[in-house]
Design an enzyme around this catalytic site. Structure first.
Site, PDB file in Angstrom:
ATOM      1  N   THR A 101       0.840  -1.197   0.000  1.00 22.23           N
ATOM      2  CA  THR A 101       0.000   0.000   0.000  1.00 22.23           C
ATOM      3  C   THR A 101       0.873   1.245   0.000  1.00 22.23           C
ATOM      4  O   THR A 101       2.007   1.226   0.492  1.00 22.23           O
ATOM      5  CB  THR A 101      -0.897   0.081   1.247  1.00 22.23           C
ATOM      6  OG1 THR A 101      -0.079   0.370   2.399  1.00 22.23           O
ATOM      7  CG2 THR A 101      -1.672  -1.192   1.469  1.00 22.23           C
ATOM      8  N   ASP A 102       0.345   2.339  -0.543  1.00 25.26           N
ATOM      9  CA  ASP A 102       0.980   3.621  -0.271  1.00 25.26           C
ATOM     10  C   ASP A 102       0.821   3.882   1.230  1.00 25.26           C
ATOM     11  O   ASP A 102      -0.033   3.299   1.893  1.00 25.26           O
ATOM     12  CB  ASP A 102       0.336   4.730  -1.098  1.00 25.26           C
ATOM     13  CG  ASP A 102       1.262   5.929  -1.263  1.00 25.26           C
ATOM     14  OD1 ASP A 102       2.235   6.059  -0.503  1.00 25.26           O
ATOM     15  OD2 ASP A 102       1.005   6.746  -2.173  1.00 25.26           O
ATOM     16  N   TRP A 103       1.648   4.763   1.758  1.00 27.16           N
ATOM     17  CA  TRP A 103       1.720   4.960   3.214  1.00 27.16           C
ATOM     18  C   TRP A 103       0.401   5.562   3.713  1.00 27.16           C
ATOM     19  O   TRP A 103       0.059   6.696   3.412  1.00 27.16           O
ATOM     20  CB  TRP A 103       2.909   5.840   3.544  1.00 27.16           C
ATOM     21  CG  TRP A 103       4.159   5.071   3.893  1.00 27.16           C
ATOM     22  CD1 TRP A 103       4.968   5.298   4.962  1.00 27.16           C
ATOM     23  CD2 TRP A 103       4.738   3.959   3.198  1.00 27.16           C
ATOM     24  NE1 TRP A 103       6.008   4.389   4.973  1.00 27.16           N
ATOM     25  CE2 TRP A 103       5.890   3.564   3.906  1.00 27.16           C
ATOM     26  CE3 TRP A 103       4.403   3.246   2.051  1.00 27.16           C
ATOM     27  CZ2 TRP A 103       6.693   2.496   3.507  1.00 27.16           C
ATOM     28  CZ3 TRP A 103       5.201   2.184   1.639  1.00 27.16           C
ATOM     29  CH2 TRP A 103       6.327   1.822   2.375  1.00 27.16           C
ATOM     30  N   GLY A 104      -0.332   4.756   4.468  1.00 26.92           N
ATOM     31  CA  GLY A 104      -1.648   5.166   4.942  1.00 26.92           C
ATOM     32  C   GLY A 104      -2.742   4.929   3.916  1.00 26.92           C
ATOM     33  O   GLY A 104      -3.868   5.393   4.098  1.00 26.92           O
ATOM     34  N   GLY A 105      -2.433   4.207   2.858  1.00 28.49           N
ATOM     35  CA  GLY A 105      -3.372   4.044   1.752  1.00 28.49           C
ATOM     36  C   GLY A 105      -4.317   2.870   1.861  1.00 28.49           C
ATOM     37  O   GLY A 105      -5.135   2.658   0.962  1.00 28.49           O
TER      38      GLY A 105
END
Length: 812
Positions: free
Chosen positions: A228-232
């Protein structure tokens, strides 16, 4: 599965926890089973490994690394071998810094010039973006480090990127927004891929089975890990069901508990969980083995020189009236511009690199054979008028034979988390340029910017050299070109429209509330301008040289083309041979021409070479929405070869047999798509293209967990509206300073559910639901859930950690 024996030894709790990060950059290790952790780092154009506390926005100090030119710059080089060299250097530095996964390159399509992160992306063209990304990936992974191309997919804006929905038809998705990733996976062999924050047609990218299973895994044969993208991450269980492997950065154990609960209630099968764990285990164990042979150091001088060569080979000479360049030895030059003293050499955000060294024009120009009449900042990069600096600059300009004027977009103009609001260079820079013309007409403009800009002032300059964001060695690279030591060979990887209103997505960028409607379909960049004959300032593929090239003897067969290219000038130089393909009077609407191959070739003065460009599986294909597969329309195709999309030198025709299938469109129902005039597509025509009604993306009613903090202006809670006002005021004040506060931008646009994904386990989804109730005006009920959820989360985390570290959780 590759690691069945180890997986059988893992408890369900260990498997679930393994799929989330334990820190900002590290995966979770399991000492009981000798499973190590894996370290990730940002690195599209340099390694950003932080020395102390980690953050995903580039706020805290990072270790020195070579800052290469950004992807937007290197794409102008059109050189896959150069991309591979840079990738290899990035891999070497990552290995030396004990980084196992390099989070890059970025290859999202430049749908609009205003996307704040365009500096980090290659091109408006998916073929060029994919080829350059694949070259980086091959270089990075040759050093035993995984490359992680991003952001998959349809991530073309920064505004509310975590709370927006990209609405587009399947053909546009396939041909424009996925083709680059397809090349990166199939040809580059990428072993990791990062999902984007946004929804794609109503489903978050990280849990989108159509993207991750149907296309990425099954069609393309991807066998690596999805991060995932960071916090995604939205719903970690749904992510695992779509075979997303790693939720980053550190959501704590709440996500793991959700997975365990899903296994127990049967909504997630053990087979699904084990498959995802096996993928991640394979990656962790493979890169850990590679790191045993890692280098202890890298040659800083060698990498600096590579950065210099890359910047020089990627700079684009846009104008050279009266052959003012290269400059004569011994001439007197005035150096004007804040960027000459304090260079703009990279973008702001998660990709920000601490360079091993940094050149400036002010320091470097003394190494060249010119006299200096003066060096002046001339203007303030934050936009304020400064009459003292202006007078200083004009005095220096009046004494010089030639003025070197360094200008462009400032840091606030191009930043992760915020899109540009216009395409203009700050007005104080242009006013100074216009004033300089009154005292000296011999002006050479040297631009720094990571994306296309409006250039109504271009007549003020006799020459324009665009260095884009040229990295730590950009100063000497630009001076090498200005002096003639290097012959410029860069070609634009994006179009430069005359004005923003001419761009195809003008009326639909960025999103309107939740939905970003991709009504322009496949007509992105030059595909629109060229098809509809919209005049541009500089076309896709354009760039000048200090020499001239001619094309002759074009031959075309079913395998590809060959053409003779000759350097007809008196200087050695490089030409980028570009192959475009078109089908006049096509039954299926398409652009007038599309890039389908290219080759950069170096030629000595007077030399000729035969250049061969093969056809491939992408040369003639289009996505047939009716047949749900790639097809080829039969017909007489034009095979065009030239120096840019607008400078076609030779054309041949080729009869191509099509594939037998029903055509997907009724031209009468899509009249404007068949003309390419797509700026004002009606709802009815767009819905016909989509094949379904346009989804409702309006904000209204009570806020939900996937709504963004910046939507609190219509919250029922006065407290929420007050917090919104405070954040908005802070944001406006920050923008006025010219120095982006990335943390503030992230807070402003973050959806509520991401709070649970970015706080290291301190906040659970139950607590987030309580926060949303407070925002919606149910203060006491919401605060009860927040407070109760806090203590319940603490107890649950302790209990889980106890089972995790004892290894006594459930095996089944």
């Amino acid at each position: 599965m590759k690691h069945q024996d180890m997986i059988e030894k893992m408890t369900v709790e260990e498997k679930a926890a393994f799929l989330s990060g334990k820190g900002e950059w590290e995966t979770r290790d399991i000492p009981r089973l000798n499973i190590p952790s894996m370290f990730c780092s940002d690195g599209p154009h340099g390694i950003r490994k932080q020395a102390g506390a980690g953050d995903h926005l580039g706020l805290n100090e990072s270790l020195p690394a070579t800052c290469f030119p950004t992807a937007a710059t290197i794409a102008n080089g059109w050189d896959e071998e150069l991309g591979k060299e840079i990738g290899k250097a990035l891999g070497e530095e990552a290995s030396e810094l004990d980084v196992q996964v390099l989070l890059g390159p970025g290859l999202n399509i430049k749908r609009s010039p205003l996307c704040g992160r365009n500096f980090e992306y290659f091109s408006e063209d998916p073929y060029l973006a994919g080829k350059m990304a694949a070259s980086y990936i091959r270089g990075i992974q040759s050093q035993g480090v995984y490359a992680c191309p991003k952001h998959f997919a349809v991530n073309s804006q920064e505004l509310r990127r975590m709370a927006m929905n990209a609405v587009l038809d399947e053909r546009t998705l396939r041909e424009i927004y996925l083709t680059g990733f397809e090349i990166a996976v199939k040809e580059g062999g990428a072993k990791a891929i990062m999902t984007s924050y946004n929804q794609v047609n109503g489903t978050y990218a990280n849990e989108n089975k159509h993207l991750l299973l149907d296309i990425l895994r099954k069609e393309w044969g991807f066998d690596g890990i999805v991060i995932t993208d960071w916090g995604g991450s939205n719903d970690h269980v749904k992510g695992v069901q779509a075979r997303s492997n790693l939720e980053m950065p550190t959501p704590g154990l709440d996500s793991a508990r959700q997975i365990v609960a899903a296994v127990r209630d049967g909504s997630l099968t053990m087979e699904e969980l084990d498959t995802v764990v096996d993928d991640l285990l394979d990656a962790v164990l493979t890169v850990s083995e590679h790191q045993k042979a890692r280098k202890e150091s890298f040659d800083k001088e060698e990498h600096h020189n590579l950065a210099r060569r890359a910047a020089a080979e990627s700079a684009v000479l846009l104008k050279n009236s009266d052959h003012i360049l290269p400059l004569e030895p011994g001439c007197t030059v005035a150096v004007i511009g804040d960027f000459a003293v304090e260079p703009r050499y990279q973008g702001a955000g998660s990709s920000m690199v601490k360079p091993t060294s940094l050149e400036t024009i002010e320091q470097t120009i003394t190494d060249y054979d010119w006299k200096i009449s003066g060096i002046s900042r001339g203007y303030k990069r934050t936009g304020e008028v400064d009459d003292i600096l202006k007078k200083e600059a004009l005095d220096a300009a009046a004494k010089a034979d030639v003025v070197l004027y360094y200008f462009g977009l400032d840091e606030m103009s191009e930043v992760e988390g915020m899109d540009r609001s216009h395409m203009r260079i700050p007005q104080n820079q242009i006013e100074l340029l216009q004033s300089i013309t009154q005292v000296n007409e011999n002006i050479v403009g040297v631009l720094s910017a990571g994306a296309s800009i409006e250039m109504p002032w271009h007549t003020c300059c006799k020459a324009i050299l665009h260095g884009y964001l040229s990295g730590q060695a950009g100063a000497s690279a630009m001076l090498d070109i200005l002096s003639g030591k290097v012959n410029p060979s860069g070609r634009l990887a994006e179009s430069y429209p005359v004005r923003y209103e001419d761009t195809p997505a003008f009326r639909h960028f960025p999103s309107t509330e939740r939905n970003a409607e991709y009504r322009e379909s496949i007509y992105v960049g030059y595909r629109y301008y060229d098809t509809t004959s919209v005049r541009v300032q500089y076309p896709f593929g354009f760039g000048l040289s200090y020499t001239e090239f001619s094309y002759s003897d074009l031959k075309v067969d079913v395998q590809g083309i060959q053409v003779v290219v000759t350097n007809t000038g008196d200087r050695d130089g490089a030409e980028v041979v570009q192959m475009y393909v078109g089908l006049p009077n096509a039954i299926v609407f398409r652009p007038a021409k599309e890039l389908k191959g290219f080759k950069k070739v170096f030629l000595k003065a007077g030399e000729s070479k035969v250049v061969q460009i093969p056809f491939d599986d992408k040369t003639f294909r289009y996505w047939n929405i009716r047949a749900n597969k790639w097809e080829v329309e039969m017909g007489t195709y034009q095979i065009m070869v030239g120096a840019s999309v607008s400078d076609i030198r030779l054309v041949k025709e080729l009869e191509v047999e099509g594939t037998a299938s029903a055509y997907p469109y009724n031209p009468a129902e899509l009249p404007y798509y068949y003309t390419g005039i797509i700026q004002q597509i009606s709802n009815q025509e767009f819905e016909t293209l989509l094949g379904h009604p346009i989804p409702d993306g309006k904000w209204s009613g009570e806020l939900k967990i996937n709504d963004a903090v910046c939507q609190m202006y219509y919250a029922k809670s006065a407290l929420a509206r007050f917090i919104y006002k405070i954040l908005t005021d802070r944001k406006l004040k920050n923008e006025a300073t010219g120095k982006p506060d990335l943390n503030l931008l992230f807070q402003y646009n973050i959806p509520f559910r991401a709070i649970a994904k970015m706080t290291g386990g301190m906040v659970s989804m139950d607590m987030v639901n309580g926060v949303v109730e407070v925002v919606n005006g149910y203060f006491f009920r919401g605060m009860g859930k927040v407070i109760g959820g806090f203590f319940a989360n603490l107890r649950a985390n302790k209990a889980y950690e106890k089972r995790l570290f004892s290894g006594k959780g459930a095996k089944k």
